[in-house]
Scaffold this motif. Sequence first.
Motif, short mmCIF file in Angstrom:
data_model
loop_
_atom_site.label_atom_id
_atom_site.label_comp_id
_atom_site.label_asym_id
_atom_site.label_seq_id
_atom_site.Cartn_x
_atom_site.Cartn_y
_atom_site.Cartn_z
N ASP A 72 83.52 -12.38 -6.17
CA ASP A 72 83.86 -11.96 -7.53
C ASP A 72 83.40 -13.00 -8.55
OD1 ASP A 72 85.13 -10.11 -9.37
OD2 ASP A 72 86.78 -11.55 -9.52
N GLN A 73 83.69 -14.26 -8.25
CA GLN A 73 83.30 -15.34 -9.16
C GLN A 73 81.79 -15.55 -9.23
OE1 GLN A 73 85.58 -18.77 -7.96
NE2 GLN A 73 87.43 -18.03 -8.96
N PRO A 118 87.30 -13.03 -3.38
CA PRO A 118 87.49 -13.86 -4.58
C PRO A 118 86.25 -14.69 -4.92
CG PRO A 118 89.45 -13.94 -3.21
CD PRO A 118 88.40 -13.23 -2.41
#
Length: 147
Positions: A58-59, A55
């Motif tokens: 991804d950011q 996560p």
Amino acid sequence: MAQNVIDILKQEHEEVLSILEKLSSKGISDRSSMYSSMKSALLPHMEGEERAVYPAFDQAGMHERVLESIEEHNAVKTLLGQLDSASMSNEDEWVARMKVIRENVQHHVKEEEEIFPKARQSFSSGDLEEMGSRFEEAKGKVPMAAR
């Protein structure tokens, strides 16, 4: 003190690849326990990456690599499921399947580690240590039955 997630991942990659290399050979006397040990390390590792590392990656603009990594995890989980139902008594077939798993994991590790320099640039050392803590916590939540 928390450890940098990248350092943890590299260490775990080395450990799992070493076991996979051994399992890809014929004539292993403790194959069953070694296979169980490998799964107990690999499955929580993948879960920890998916919950705590990907996560954030991804950011940080690594969206395509994250999606590909998750699909590679899914492929390895499927292959492990197939190997779980294969008989270890047919060593040739079992080892052939293990070699395919090893090759998949090697490919995944190579590509994943290629983005580590970008991750080091994208996150502070504190961020990477916090990710390391979250990674370890996520691994600990994987039920023993799933390993």
